[in-house]
Scaffold this motif. Structure first.
Motif, PDB file in Angstrom:
ATOM      1  N   ARG A  97       8.026  -7.322   2.766  1.00  0.00           N
ATOM      2  CA  ARG A  97       7.487  -8.589   2.253  1.00  0.00           C
ATOM      3  C   ARG A  97       5.964  -8.616   2.370  1.00  0.00           C
ATOM      4  NH1 ARG A  97       9.811 -12.906   5.474  1.00  0.00           N
ATOM      5  NH2 ARG A  97      11.091 -11.492   6.676  1.00  0.00           N
ATOM      6  N   VAL A  98       5.428  -7.884   3.347  1.00  0.00           N
ATOM      7  CA  VAL A  98       3.983  -7.889   3.583  1.00  0.00           C
ATOM      8  C   VAL A  98       3.241  -6.921   2.641  1.00  0.00           C
ATOM      9  CG1 VAL A  98       2.263  -7.147   5.300  1.00  0.00           C
ATOM     10  CG2 VAL A  98       4.066  -8.728   5.954  1.00  0.00           C
ATOM     11  N   LEU A  99       3.961  -5.913   2.142  1.00  0.00           N
ATOM     12  CA  LEU A  99       3.293  -4.874   1.347  1.00  0.00           C
ATOM     13  C   LEU A  99       2.464  -5.425   0.169  1.00  0.00           C
ATOM     14  CD1 LEU A  99       2.772  -1.860   1.091  1.00  0.00           C
ATOM     15  CD2 LEU A  99       4.847  -1.660  -0.283  1.00  0.00           C
ATOM     16  N   PRO A 100       3.016  -6.343  -0.654  1.00  0.00           N
ATOM     17  CA  PRO A 100       2.172  -6.885  -1.742  1.00  0.00           C
ATOM     18  C   PRO A 100       0.919  -7.593  -1.218  1.00  0.00           C
ATOM     19  CG  PRO A 100       4.466  -7.375  -2.162  1.00  0.00           C
ATOM     20  CD  PRO A 100       4.396  -6.855  -0.761  1.00  0.00           C
ATOM     21  N   THR A 101       1.012  -8.206  -0.036  1.00  0.00           N
ATOM     22  CA  THR A 101      -0.162  -8.867   0.560  1.00  0.00           C
ATOM     23  C   THR A 101      -1.221  -7.838   0.920  1.00  0.00           C
ATOM     24  OG1 THR A 101       1.365 -10.444   1.521  1.00  0.00           O
ATOM     25  CG2 THR A 101      -0.882 -10.500   2.364  1.00  0.00           C
ATOM     26  N   PHE A 157      -7.800   1.303  -7.449  1.00  0.00           N
ATOM     27  CA  PHE A 157      -6.505   1.894  -7.765  1.00  0.00           C
ATOM     28  C   PHE A 157      -6.145   3.007  -6.781  1.00  0.00           C
ATOM     29  CE2 PHE A 157      -3.903   5.065  -9.931  1.00  0.00           C
ATOM     30  CZ  PHE A 157      -2.790   4.287 -10.199  1.00  0.00           C
ATOM     31  N   VAL A 158      -7.101   3.874  -6.485  1.00  0.00           N
ATOM     32  CA  VAL A 158      -6.814   5.000  -5.582  1.00  0.00           C
ATOM     33  C   VAL A 158      -6.264   4.475  -4.253  1.00  0.00           C
ATOM     34  CG1 VAL A 158      -7.936   6.790  -4.170  1.00  0.00           C
ATOM     35  CG2 VAL A 158      -8.433   6.625  -6.608  1.00  0.00           C
ATOM     36  N   GLN A 159      -6.868   3.408  -3.766  1.00  0.00           N
ATOM     37  CA  GLN A 159      -6.447   2.888  -2.460  1.00  0.00           C
ATOM     38  C   GLN A 159      -5.072   2.227  -2.505  1.00  0.00           C
ATOM     39  OE1 GLN A 159      -9.609   0.959  -0.034  1.00  0.00           O
ATOM     40  NE2 GLN A 159     -10.760   1.207  -1.909  1.00  0.00           N
ATOM     41  N   VAL A 160      -4.873   1.367  -3.507  1.00  0.00           N
ATOM     42  CA  VAL A 160      -3.573   0.666  -3.530  1.00  0.00           C
ATOM     43  C   VAL A 160      -2.451   1.635  -3.884  1.00  0.00           C
ATOM     44  CG1 VAL A 160      -4.451  -1.652  -3.937  1.00  0.00           C
ATOM     45  CG2 VAL A 160      -3.994  -0.183  -5.897  1.00  0.00           C
ATOM     46  N   PHE A 161      -2.762   2.606  -4.729  1.00  0.00           N
ATOM     47  CA  PHE A 161      -1.755   3.611  -5.075  1.00  0.00           C
ATOM     48  C   PHE A 161      -1.388   4.400  -3.826  1.00  0.00           C
ATOM     49  CE2 PHE A 161      -0.303   7.709  -6.681  1.00  0.00           C
ATOM     50  CZ  PHE A 161       0.601   7.316  -7.655  1.00  0.00           C
ATOM     51  N   ALA A 162      -2.413   4.758  -3.040  1.00  0.00           N
ATOM     52  CA  ALA A 162      -2.169   5.534  -1.811  1.00  0.00           C
ATOM     53  C   ALA A 162      -1.277   4.750  -0.852  1.00  0.00           C
ATOM     54  CB  ALA A 162      -3.504   5.875  -1.142  1.00  0.00           C
ATOM     55  N   ILE A 163      -1.573   3.470  -0.683  1.00  0.00           N
ATOM     56  CA  ILE A 163      -0.799   2.705   0.306  1.00  0.00           C
ATOM     57  C   ILE A 163       0.640   2.513  -0.160  1.00  0.00           C
ATOM     58  CG2 ILE A 163      -1.271   0.297  -0.372  1.00  0.00           C
ATOM     59  CD1 ILE A 163      -1.841  -0.208   2.598  1.00  0.00           C
ATOM     60  N   VAL A 164       0.831   2.305  -1.461  1.00  0.00           N
ATOM     61  CA  VAL A 164       2.209   2.146  -1.961  1.00  0.00           C
ATOM     62  C   VAL A 164       2.929   3.486  -1.881  1.00  0.00           C
ATOM     63  CG1 VAL A 164       3.616   1.552  -3.969  1.00  0.00           C
ATOM     64  CG2 VAL A 164       1.610   0.203  -3.446  1.00  0.00           C
ATOM     65  N   ALA A 165       2.229   4.577  -2.182  1.00  0.00           N
ATOM     66  CA  ALA A 165       2.857   5.901  -2.138  1.00  0.00           C
ATOM     67  C   ALA A 165       3.217   6.273  -0.706  1.00  0.00           C
ATOM     68  CB  ALA A 165       1.913   6.933  -2.739  1.00  0.00           C
ATOM     69  N   ILE A 166       2.289   6.048   0.232  1.00  0.00           N
ATOM     70  CA  ILE A 166       2.555   6.431   1.627  1.00  0.00           C
ATOM     71  C   ILE A 166       3.691   5.593   2.213  1.00  0.00           C
ATOM     72  CG2 ILE A 166       1.549   6.516   3.959  1.00  0.00           C
ATOM     73  CD1 ILE A 166      -1.157   7.167   2.571  1.00  0.00           C
ATOM     74  N   SER A 167       3.787   4.356   1.762  1.00  0.00           N
ATOM     75  CA  SER A 167       4.881   3.499   2.261  1.00  0.00           C
ATOM     76  C   SER A 167       6.226   3.942   1.706  1.00  0.00           C
ATOM     77  CB  SER A 167       4.607   2.041   1.878  1.00  0.00           C
ATOM     78  OG  SER A 167       4.765   1.881   0.480  1.00  0.00           O
ATOM     79  N   GLY A 168       6.200   4.835   0.730  1.00  0.00           N
ATOM     80  CA  GLY A 168       7.444   5.333   0.148  1.00  0.00           C
ATOM     81  C   GLY A 168       8.035   4.425  -0.916  1.00  0.00           C
ATOM     82  N   LYS A 169       7.316   3.335  -1.233  1.00  0.00           N
ATOM     83  CA  LYS A 169       7.864   2.352  -2.165  1.00  0.00           C
ATOM     84  C   LYS A 169       7.634   2.722  -3.631  1.00  0.00           C
ATOM     85  CE  LYS A 169       9.727  -0.451   0.636  1.00  0.00           C
ATOM     86  NZ  LYS A 169      11.159  -0.714   0.562  1.00  0.00           N
ATOM     87  N   THR A 220       1.589  -1.653 -13.096  1.00  0.00           N
ATOM     88  CA  THR A 220       1.279  -2.958 -12.492  1.00  0.00           C
ATOM     89  C   THR A 220      -0.024  -2.896 -11.694  1.00  0.00           C
ATOM     90  OG1 THR A 220       3.649  -3.326 -12.264  1.00  0.00           O
ATOM     91  CG2 THR A 220       2.217  -4.794 -11.021  1.00  0.00           C
ATOM     92  N   LEU A 221      -0.174  -1.827 -10.922  1.00  0.00           N
ATOM     93  CA  LEU A 221      -1.388  -1.683 -10.108  1.00  0.00           C
ATOM     94  C   LEU A 221      -2.625  -1.539 -10.993  1.00  0.00           C
ATOM     95  CD1 LEU A 221      -0.146   0.724  -7.278  1.00  0.00           C
ATOM     96  CD2 LEU A 221      -0.515  -1.743  -7.128  1.00  0.00           C
ATOM     97  N   LEU A 222      -2.486  -0.786 -12.072  1.00  0.00           N
ATOM     98  CA  LEU A 222      -3.631  -0.594 -12.979  1.00  0.00           C
ATOM     99  C   LEU A 222      -4.053  -1.910 -13.626  1.00  0.00           C
ATOM    100  CD1 LEU A 222      -2.966   2.795 -14.817  1.00  0.00           C
ATOM    101  CD2 LEU A 222      -5.002   2.152 -13.538  1.00  0.00           C
ATOM    102  N   ILE A 223      -3.059  -2.682 -14.073  1.00  0.00           N
ATOM    103  CA  ILE A 223      -3.402  -3.965 -14.705  1.00  0.00           C
ATOM    104  C   ILE A 223      -4.009  -4.906 -13.659  1.00  0.00           C
ATOM    105  CG2 ILE A 223      -2.546  -5.928 -16.047  1.00  0.00           C
ATOM    106  CD1 ILE A 223      -0.377  -4.141 -17.156  1.00  0.00           C
ATOM    107  N   GLY A 224      -3.489  -4.813 -12.432  1.00  0.00           N
ATOM    108  CA  GLY A 224      -4.056  -5.614 -11.344  1.00  0.00           C
ATOM    109  C   GLY A 224      -5.521  -5.258 -11.102  1.00  0.00           C
TER     110      GLY A 224
END
Lengths: 355, 288
Positions: free
Chosen positions: A171-175, A227-239, A250-254
């Motif tokens: 639940r915290v990941l999008p935050t 993008f590099v940072q948010v992509f990294a955090i989502v990738a490392i979280s395995g999500k 979604t991340l790119l449009i964000g």
């Protein structure tokens, strides 16, 4: 044209990491966000806090009821209340998954095998399967006590059920994603403001480089860095595995939205301090929709007017519930329109500043 | 080939109610150094900004190398070099990185930053961050930056302001070399000696208008006093001044007598300085 934009982006990356403040904030921030993510519980709370109030027994039966060591009572904590109002308030607050109001004559009625009606109050976040399980346990329990089937009717009141329980970290990941993006807004705006403040923008704009290419380079830098940072955090979280393409999109449009806001802040700011001032304000506003994922009770319809709602909601549904493109398409479209619009308005404002 | 490298045609610019540049017109032939002189707020920088495409004129046009810069901004900017009055370098980068960036923006092929840095006297300091440079070094680096694209027109705004004499000489030598190679130079400066030394012609700008435009020699002739100022040592040891008018019939005899009968210490022509001429024409000083 691409050669010039690439030269400026390379320069910006170099300068970004030579600005020790932002380089440190970025790297430590990323490490901190990952630490927070992995330190949060990966599983759902298995304890079932349950509230009960027996009519007519005010003050006579309060506190935690002792339970046996059997399987049924494993993880179940029953706390009694001395009034129906106190029980409802505690359940509404989310302290208990559910609360039962037992009529004064319920036990006598059951003993006489007469029909009884029980009111069960649920917290809005109580998952559906927990509601079903509690309904079944109470119905079966009172029926077996009466020795007759079908005498007990359970009425649900209070919040709507949620689909499934989610670990807090999910639940915290999008935050976390949104916080990284908001910090990058300040990084991008600072890069631009410093170019104006130190008049380096004046120097580069007197070459064959046009203002649109200058802004394009900043947009590439802003989108890329975020993008590099948010992509990294989502990738490392395995999500990312939930739907790599959709999450990336979604991340790119964000990032597009974030770049537009960065441009606006740069147009409004005179120096780094004013960038931080505007940036903090924007961060707080943008983060509001993400808080509703952590604290579902604070959700409100007006959150939909905050642009980040569409990013947070889409990420939440894609990452945590594997929602397909069809389900989140309206959100993505809204995000694209708002993000694109913000970028256009931001570029226009910045152009005026440069003029 | 354009007849003039720079042609300002009835240029006008307003800041709100203030008329900063008031219908200015002048031409600069290719290879000429034009000194642009005037006090603060006279409209020099605004004129240069219009000529370099940074500001759009309210009326009139700026034609550089045969093209209206407002219509062909980027195409014209590819052939000009600008040295700004205020330092605007990327201070967290070194000299090579600064120059390489601008070479890429200008699309200069086979650019050698080190050769250019040697030329401006910054050889051996190329790896240091610009933030650690002195003002003179920064100014020389900015001049190197302005020369990256071998510009056909060079705009220099106070190129030696606040520099030590050695740095000033380096900058002067580079300006002369650029002019000898055919580069047209518009030199904006407060320094009358500098303008006098480097410029083929000078333009005086005051209250948004060009009040005079001519060669320094012609201006000195027109506004100066044709006389010699002779310092002599009197019998009691004190220094006395004698003035000899140059155009009188007895000038040769007077000079002969002076050298024959008195001990001459120094002889100076009493031509007016550009600053004297500016004050005479406008009634105000260049630093006002």
């Amino acid at each position: 044209m691409i050669r010039m934009i690439a030269a400026l982006v390379r320069k910006d990356v170099k300068l970004f990491f030579r600005n020790q403040f932002f380089a440190l904030i970025t790297l430590l921030g990323l490490a901190f966000y990952l630490l927070v993510y992995f330190m949060l519980p990966a599983t759902v709370e298995e304890r079932l806090p349950f509230a009960i109030y027996v009519e007519g027994m005010a003050g006579g039966l309060t506190g935690t009821l002792p339970l046996g060591e059997d399987e049924l009572s494993d993880g179940l904590t029953i706390v009694t209340f001395d009034s129906q109002a106190a029980l409802i308030a505690a359940v509404e607050k989310g302290d208990y998954l559910a609360g039962l109001v037992l009529p004064a004559d319920a036990l006598a009625a059951v003993r006489r095998a007469e029909p009884i009606s029980l009111s069960l109050y649920y917290a809005p976040a109580t998952p559906l399967e927990v509601r079903n399980a509690l309904n079944s346990v109470l119905t079966a329990g009172f029926n077996s006590f009466a020795g007759v089937a079908g005498v007990t009717r359970v009425t649900e009141v209070l919040g709507q059920p949620v689909d499934a329980p989610l670990p807090l970290r999910d639940r915290v990941l999008p935050t976390l994603v949104l916080t990284i993006l908001a910090v990058e807004i300040m990084g991008l705006a600072t890069l631009i403001v410093e170019e104006v403040e130190h008049r380096t923008a004046q120097a580069v704009l007197i070459t064959p480089l046009g203002t649109p290419q200058f802004f394009a380079s900043k947009a590439v830098m802003g989108i890329g860095l975020a993008f590099v940072q948010v992509f990294a955090i989502v990738a490392i979280s395995g999500k990312l595995a939930a739907d790599p393409l959709l999450i990336t999109l979604t991340l790119l449009i964000g990032c597009l939205l974030i770049t537009g806001i960065g441009f606006l802040i740069a147009a409004l700011s005179r120096d780094m301090m004013s960038v931080i001032g505007w940036g903090m304000l924007v961060l707080i506003v943008l983060a509001l929709p993400s808080f509703t994922l952590i604290f579902p009770n604070i959700g409100s319809s007006w959150m939909m007017y905050i642009p980040s709602y569409y990013l947070v909601d889409t990420l939440h549904r894609t990452i945590n519930f594997s929602a397909p493109l069809g389900d989140v398409a309206p959100n993505l479209l809204a995000l694209l329109i708002i993000g694109g619009g913000t970028l256009v308005i931001g570029s226009f404002a910045l152009r005026r500043r440069f003029a | 080939m354009a007849q003039y490298a720079v042609s300002a045609q009835d240029l006008t610019y307003r800041y709100g109610d203030l008329l900063a540049v008031d219908h200015i017109s002048f031409d600069i032939p290719e290879g000429e150094v034009l000194g642009f002189l005037g006090p603060n707020g006279a409209g020099k920088s605004t004129t240069v900004k219009m000529l370099t495409g940074q500001l759009r004129p309210a009326s009139g046009k700026a034609v550089l190398l045969g093209k209206d810069i407002a219509q062909n901004t980027n195409a014209v900017q590819a052939h000009i070099g600008v040295l700004f009055e205020t330092t605007n370098l990327y201070e967290q980068m070194n000299a090579v990185e600064n120059l390489t960036l601008f070479a890429q923006l200008f699309g200069v092929k086979n650019f050698n930053a080190l050769t250019l840095l040697e030329k401006v006297g910054l050889g051996g300091r190329e790896k240091e961050r610009v933030a650690n440079y002195s003002k003179g070094m920064k100014q020389r680096l900015m001049l190197a930056r302005a020369l990256i694209n071998s510009p056909r027109v060079l705009f220099l705004d106070e190129p030696t302001d606040g520099l030590d004499p050695v740095s000033s000489q380096t900058v002067h030598a580079l300006i002369r070399e650029a002019a000898q190679n055919g580069t047209t130079v518009l030199l904006t400066t407060h320094d009358m000696v500098e303008a006098d030394k480097l410029s083929n012609r000078v333009a005086f700008i005051n209250k948004g208008k060009i009040v005079v435009l001519d060669t320094p020699a012609a201006l000195k002739q027109a506004y100066g006093k044709r006389a010699l100022r002779v310092e002599v040592q009197a019998a009691n040891g004190a220094t006395e001044i004698r003035e000899v008018t140059l155009d009188a019939d007895d000038t040769p005899q007077k000079l002969h007598d002076l050298f024959q009968n008195e001990r001459v210490i120094t002889v100076h022509s009493e031509e007016a300085t550009l600053e004297d001429i500016f004050v005479k024409i406008t009634g105000r000083g260049l630093h006002g």
